[in-house]
Structures are given as C-alpha cells and as structure tokens.
Design a protein around this motif. Structure first.
Motif, short mmCIF file in Angstrom:
data_model
loop_
_atom_site.label_atom_id
_atom_site.label_comp_id
_atom_site.label_asym_id
_atom_site.label_seq_id
_atom_site.Cartn_x
_atom_site.Cartn_y
_atom_site.Cartn_z
N GLN A 631 -2.79 -14.56 3.28
CA GLN A 631 -1.53 -13.92 2.92
C GLN A 631 -1.78 -12.65 2.12
OE1 GLN A 631 0.96 -16.18 0.28
NE2 GLN A 631 2.83 -15.03 0.82
N PHE A 632 -2.72 -12.73 1.19
CA PHE A 632 -3.06 -11.55 0.40
C PHE A 632 -3.59 -10.42 1.28
CE2 PHE A 632 -6.98 -9.44 -1.07
CZ PHE A 632 -6.39 -8.44 -1.84
N LEU A 633 -4.56 -10.74 2.16
CA LEU A 633 -5.18 -9.70 2.99
C LEU A 633 -4.14 -8.98 3.85
CD1 LEU A 633 -8.49 -11.45 4.15
CD2 LEU A 633 -8.27 -9.57 2.51
N LEU A 634 -3.21 -9.74 4.42
CA LEU A 634 -2.19 -9.13 5.26
C LEU A 634 -1.29 -8.21 4.43
CD1 LEU A 634 -0.72 -8.82 7.96
CD2 LEU A 634 0.59 -10.89 7.40
N MET A 635 -0.85 -8.68 3.27
CA MET A 635 0.04 -7.86 2.44
C MET A 635 -0.70 -6.62 1.91
SD MET A 635 2.25 -10.71 0.32
CE MET A 635 3.43 -9.51 -0.27
N PHE A 636 -1.96 -6.78 1.57
CA PHE A 636 -2.75 -5.66 1.06
C PHE A 636 -2.92 -4.58 2.14
CE2 PHE A 636 -7.13 -4.20 -0.59
CZ PHE A 636 -6.57 -3.29 -1.45
N ALA A 637 -3.20 -5.03 3.36
CA ALA A 637 -3.36 -4.07 4.46
C ALA A 637 -2.04 -3.35 4.75
CB ALA A 637 -3.86 -4.79 5.70
N GLU A 638 -0.96 -4.10 4.84
CA GLU A 638 0.32 -3.48 5.18
C GLU A 638 0.82 -2.56 4.06
OE1 GLU A 638 2.20 -6.65 8.37
OE2 GLU A 638 2.74 -6.87 6.26
N ALA A 639 0.52 -2.90 2.82
CA ALA A 639 0.91 -2.04 1.70
C ALA A 639 0.21 -0.68 1.81
CB ALA A 639 0.57 -2.71 0.38
#
Length: 699
Positions: A631-639
C-alpha cells in the motif's frame, strides 16, 4: 419383334429400325455428320428405303478408300476368296484381339474407346447400326468401315462438341481459381504497400522489415569489413536489415536500418499518434520510463555482469571490459541482445506509458586512445530500439549517459573515479570530444525518419556541478544546444541536467533558447536527511515538497522554466546490491563506506536508526511483501507521478532489473504496487495518508 440373327430383315423391320434410329438421333445432344443423301432436306424424316441404304453403304466404301480421317484405323483388307454376303460381313470385321492391338497405336483413342464400350454407348452410323453394340453387327446393311470411321471422327482432335464443352468448363474452373489466387495475392501486396506508404515523412518505401540474414550472401560483405558492418559477426540479426552498406549520415552508419518506417502508431488511446502533434507538455505531460542498464551498464541493474571478487576491482564498464579484453565484445553484445527485446517496448506501451528514455554511452559513436570500451556495437541496438519504440507508438528521449572523461565520476558514466570532463588536465579536450560526439549524433538524428519519434534530445546526464565549474557547464550547454539545432534537430526538446545545484539557482540562466528543458532527478534515498523519513512522511514529501519544487522550477520568476523529472523511483531504501557502487555498502544499515571519511555513513539511516534496520525484507522478492508495504509503495509512486505532472512529465528509473524489485517498474506492475495504467491513479495527494509508525509493519 427383332429379326433373327443371320437373316436379312424385311422391309418392315428395316423401316422400323430406321424410324427408331431417327428418333434417337433427334434426341441426341451430339449431332452426327451427315452423308450427302442425308443432307437433302426433301427426303422423308421417317426412314430410308432399301435402295437409299445400299447407296449410303457404297458411298461410305468410296470415302474410306479415297480418304481416311487423321488418326483413324485403316480398313482391314479381306483375305482369301469371296464369301457369301453374311460371311463377308463377318470377315471384314477383324477379330477382337486384332482390333484391340490396332487401338494400341493410339493410346488416347484406346482409352476413350474402352470407356465408351464400358458405358455401352451406341455409335450411330445410320439405321442399320441401331442394334450393333457388341462383337456382332446385329441386322441392317451397314459396313465395318463406316462404323470405324465414325469412331475415328468421335475421337479425332478437336473433340466433339459435348466433350469440348466439358473441357471448356474444366479449364474455365481452373482459370477462375487461378484468377482468384492472383486477386488475393494482389490485395495482400496492395495492403502491405499501403501500410508502407503511410510512413510519415518517408520518401523511401523499399526494403522489407522482416530482417534476418538467411538471404544474404556472405560474399557480399567486403573483406576486412569491421564487425559493426558485418551481420555474420552479429550476435542477433532480428529486425535488422542485413544487406551490406557502408553508407553513413553524420559519419554514423546506417547499416541495419530499413529504408521505410511508419509513424502512425499511438502508445495508448489517450495520446496522439507519432505523426500527430503532441501539443504542449505543460498540458499533456510525458509519462515514461528509462531503459537503464542496457546500453550503459549499471552494476545494480545487472549485478551478474559484476559477480567478481572485490579484489578484482571490477566496478564499472571500464574495468569490466579491461578485464574481459577480447571477450568483452561477445559478453556485452549478448547482454544487448537479450536484456531488452521488442517485448520490452510492447509491455511499456501496455502499461499506459507513452515515452521511453534510452541511456547510451559515447563509445556507441567513438572511442579514444586507452579506452577499453566496446566500440559502436551498442549503436546498432540503439537504432533498433528506436524502431521498436516507433512500432509501439512510444516517443524517445535520447540520453547521452556517459561523456568522454566522465561527467560525474559515478559508475554509470562508464568509469568510476575522477571527473575529467571540463575538469583536470584533459578537461577541455574532453569537452570538445563531447561536442564532436553531439555533432555526429545530431546530424544523424536530424533525418526525417526521427522527426516524429525523437521527442527529447539529452546533452549530458547528471553533470556533477558540485564538483565542476557551474559557468563552464552552462557555457558548454549553450554551445551544445546551438550545435544540435544548427545540425537540424529542430523539433525535439533539448534537455540539460540540473547538476544538483538546486533548482532555484537556475533562475535567469540559459534563457531565450527555444525548446530547452531542465532535467531534474528526484530521489529521497541518496540524501542522508531524507532516507530516514518514515513512509507517511515520504508520501507527504512527494505530494507537497516535490510539487512545490516542480512548480517553482516551472515559473521563470523563480526557476528556469520548462522542467521534467527524467529519473525517480518508488524505492525507499538504498539496499539493492551495488546501488551505491560496488562494495560500498548502504546508508540504510549504516554500512556506506566510500573511502572518504567526509562522505561515509556508518550509522543506520532507516526510520528507526537502530539495529532493526536491515535489507533482507527490502531486497526480498515482491511476492513476500506485506499488504501494508505494498500500500505504501503504490501511494508513494502515485504521489510522485501527481507532483511531477505539474511540470513537463516524468520518466521512472528503471524498467527492469535482474533483482532489486523496488526499482523495477515491470516487477512493480506484477506486484500491484504501480497503477495498471500510468494515466489511471487511485491516489492523487488528496485524502488521508495511512500512518506507518512501526518499522516491522512496513514489510
């Protein structure tokens, strides 16, 4: 009632047979040639008199004596004394076996005669032959000669009308099939030529794109041809034009290129095709990825190439080729041919990306005394990579990743160590060499075939301006820009690196140069004070801090102006093997040893900054990542995507790696930690960000 065999039929029987024969002839579809007497239309159609029949037989005898149809069977001559009429008729007809032997003289007639006999077809020659179907002529006043003559006429060439019509139908059918095949082939060829004619700005329509070496004559390659022009020395010939040519543009070879190209493809439905105008990158930002570690080696991307004992000192491409010596060519070309294939570009397009950045090194163009690098082999693969990008509608950012002398001293510049570009004893020489490389590159890529597919032209990757003279780098950049434009690269955006000296410091510099853009690389893991951010803070920093920096740089009142982020990653650690140079350790666990006390980091810099900092989970296969970490990796990439789209777009570093799953866009897609389509994001920096407080919960 039919007359008994061996007796002469009465007039009543003769007239009945003639009448019956007349009806038969009338219904037949194949007319019998008429005798002179039959040709008289005044005669009765109901039958012939006995006198008329006798006259017909005498006429047939005379015709047989005077002329015989071509290919007919000669009339047998009677032997011995005359016999009574009945016996005479029997003697004039040859024995069955003799007759068959005579037919062997004409194989075609024999075959047809036997077929007719099998079908019991009647051979018409007047009323007397009505019942003459077998070995004996039953009744009537006809002769053997008249029978054979009609058979000869039946089998003579050209054939009778009925057989002729049958053959016409057969030949017409065959002809129709041939015509259909010709039409199908013509349509296929027409479509192919039509596709070729769609090639944007292409005046050349020759050459197939099938590639391969199968049809190439080895004798067509001149003796002494260098390996980069000799397809029989190439590791891979797929999609290369193997026809020999030593033609060059900008002193760079065309060998391997096909003459035709097609710019009609689009990467996805949301972007224009290559032969259509992209528009403003400020309103339609680039969404791309780097194909790093391919034509410019980087140890952390392909650690297998650097799997040597540390004592061997093999730390970059320079030392690798020096160690391999003669086998450097085969080792690296195998890597070029296998690490990236056409499927790479297909997968990039399928991921919703629309641009690719292709790093390559100066030795694709030229090498200099003392260089151990593999000369020019990567050039051919660069050109093929561009063609594959074109095929899948992807625009290309050309990135000269390594310049003569090394512009930053890092391993991905080719040689780790001193910076001898614009610096040191050979600084000016290497500056000029770099301009010479661009002179040749820009002349080559000014060709019409690259006008639509080359969207960005990079001058120098990551010049390390914290160690170089800022004014010298700025002056060189301006000189290189003018050279590239004067050589005809008029449409591509010319890209220069920010040099790590702070985006605000570019305000007012290099202004008035149309189509020039600043290239920024954003990472938290190479900054000692940012790698320590916990996951919540990293996401907030991407949303707020990088958005602010992008907007600041895009405004000429506070920054340079047009800005793009050509490198970034969702990796939150520097744990990947060889990422910080071969054998240097990492900041995350506090093992970063550079050999210089002022740059060493020997205490853990993970968020807890204690003994819980370890790399096992970070380097683990993506299948082992926890739901919370994903969940973190996805949000970090999209941010980051959202922030960098405030400028002219972004290029993720890197498409694939041998391991290092945190860095691989391809592996991230498979793990679900990147959006399935780059243009579809579930997080846009609005809403709550989950709290990631405990390190063990990260993984």
């Amino acid at each position: 009632m039919a007359p008994r065999e061996g007796t002469r039929p009465s007039k009543r029987h003769r007239e009945s047979a003639a009448n019956k024969h007349h009806k038969k002839r009338k219904s037949s579809s194949r007319p019998r040639p008429k005798s002179a007497s039959e040709g008289d239309s005044s005669r009765s159609s109901h039958g012939l008199s006995a006198d008329a029949l006798a006259e017909l037989n005498r006429h047939n005898d005379r015709q047989s004596t005077n002329a015989r149809p071509r290919g007919s069977i000669p009339r047998p001559k009677p032997e011995g004394k005359s016999k009574p009429r009945k016996e005479e008729r029997k003697s004039k007809r040859p024995p069955r076996d003799d007759y068959d032997d005579r037919l062997q003289d004409d194989e075609y007639r024999d075959k047809e005669w036997r077929r007719q006999r099998k079908k019991k077809q009647r051979i018409v020659s007047g009323a007397i032959l009505e019942e003459g179907r077998s070995r004996h002529l039953r009744g009537g006043a006809g002769s053997y000669d008249s029978l054979e003559r009609e058979k000869d006429e039946a089998y003579a060439w050209p054939p009778p009308a009925k057989n002729k019509r049958k053959r016409i139908w057969i030949y017409s059918g065959i002809g129709l099939v041939v015509v259909i095949l010709i039409i199908v082939v013509a349509v296929v060829v027409s479509k192919k030529n039509s596709g070729d004619s769609k090639s944007s700005s292409s005046s050349s329509t020759s050459s197939s794109s099938s590639g391969g070496i199968g049809s190439i004559d080895p004798n067509s390659i001149p003796a002494g041809t260098p390996s980069y022009l000799d397809p029989f020395q190439w590791a891979d010939t797929t999609d290369f034009n193997c026809t020999y040519t030593n033609q060059t543009v900008g002193d760079l070879p065309l060998m391997g290129l096909f003459s035709a190209w097609d710019d009609s493809a689009a990467a996805n439905p949301n972007v224009p095709a290559l032969n259509q105008d992209w528009g403003s990158y400020a309103s339609r930002p680039a969404r791309g990825v780097n194909i790093g570690g391919w034509l410019s080696l980087e140890p952390f991307i392909t650690p297998s190439l650097f799997a040597y004992d540390l004592s061997a000192g093999i730390i970059d491409e320079y030392t690798l080729c020096a160690h391999l010596n003669a086998s450097c060519a085969s080792t690296l070309e195998h890597h070029y041919a296998t690490f990236v294939t056409e499927q790479t570009f297909a997968d990039i397009a399928d991921a919703g990306l629309d641009h690719v950045r292709i790093p390559f090194s100066y030795w694709a163009v030229q090498t200099y005394p003392g260089d151990p690098y593999l000369f020019r082999t990567s050039w051919r693969y660069l050109l093929r990579g561009i063609e594959w990008a074109r095929k899948h509608g992807l625009r290309v950012n050309l990135d000269l990743h390594a310049l003569p002398g090394s512009q930053n001293g890092w391993n991905h510049s080719g040689r780790q160590g001193p910076i001898n570009w614009l610096n040191g004893t050979d600084g000016d020489l290497n500056a000029q060499r770099s301009l010479d490389v661009h002179d040749r590159l820009s002349k080559f890529f000014a060709q019409d075939r690259y006008r639509n597919v080359i969207s960005h032209y990079g001058l120098a990757n990551e010049p390390r301006m914290t160690f170089l003279s800022a004014s010298a780098v700025t002056a060189w950049t301006q000189q290189a820009y003018k050279l590239v434009r004067s050589n005809g690269v008029s449409d591509a955006i010319v890209v220069f690196g920010d040099g790590f000296m702070g985006l605000g410091n570019w305000q007012g510099k290099l202004q008035g140069l149309s189509g020039l853009a600043l290239d920024v690389h954003q990472y938290v893991i190479f900054n000692t004070n940012q790698i320590v951010f916990n996951h919540t803070t990293k996401i907030k920093y991407a949303c707020d801090g990088w958005t602010q920096q992008t907007e600041q740089s895009m405004d000429t009142a506070t920054g340079f102006g047009p800005t793009l982020v050509a490198e970034w990653s969702q990796a939150d650690t520097d744990c990947a093997t060889h990422l910080t140079n071969v054998g240097w350790g990492n900041r995350w666990t506090g093992t970063y040893s550079t050999g210089n006390a002022s740059t060493d980091i020997l205490t853990p810099r993970c968020p807890t900054t204690d003994g819980r900092c370890e790399c096992g989970d970070a380097n683990a296969d993506a299948s082992k990542w926890s739901a919370s970490y994903k969940q973190f990796l996805l949000m970090f990439a999209e941010a980051q995507m959202v922030s960098f789209e405030k400028g002219w777009g972004w290029f993720y570093w890197v498409w694939d790696t041998e391991n290092a799953p945190q860095w691989s866009y391809k592996k991230g897609l498979a793990a679900g930690v990147l959006p399935a389509k780059a243009y579809e994001k579930s997080f846009d920096c609005t809403g709550d960000i989950p709290s990631f407080s405990d390190l063990p919960e990260y993984y």
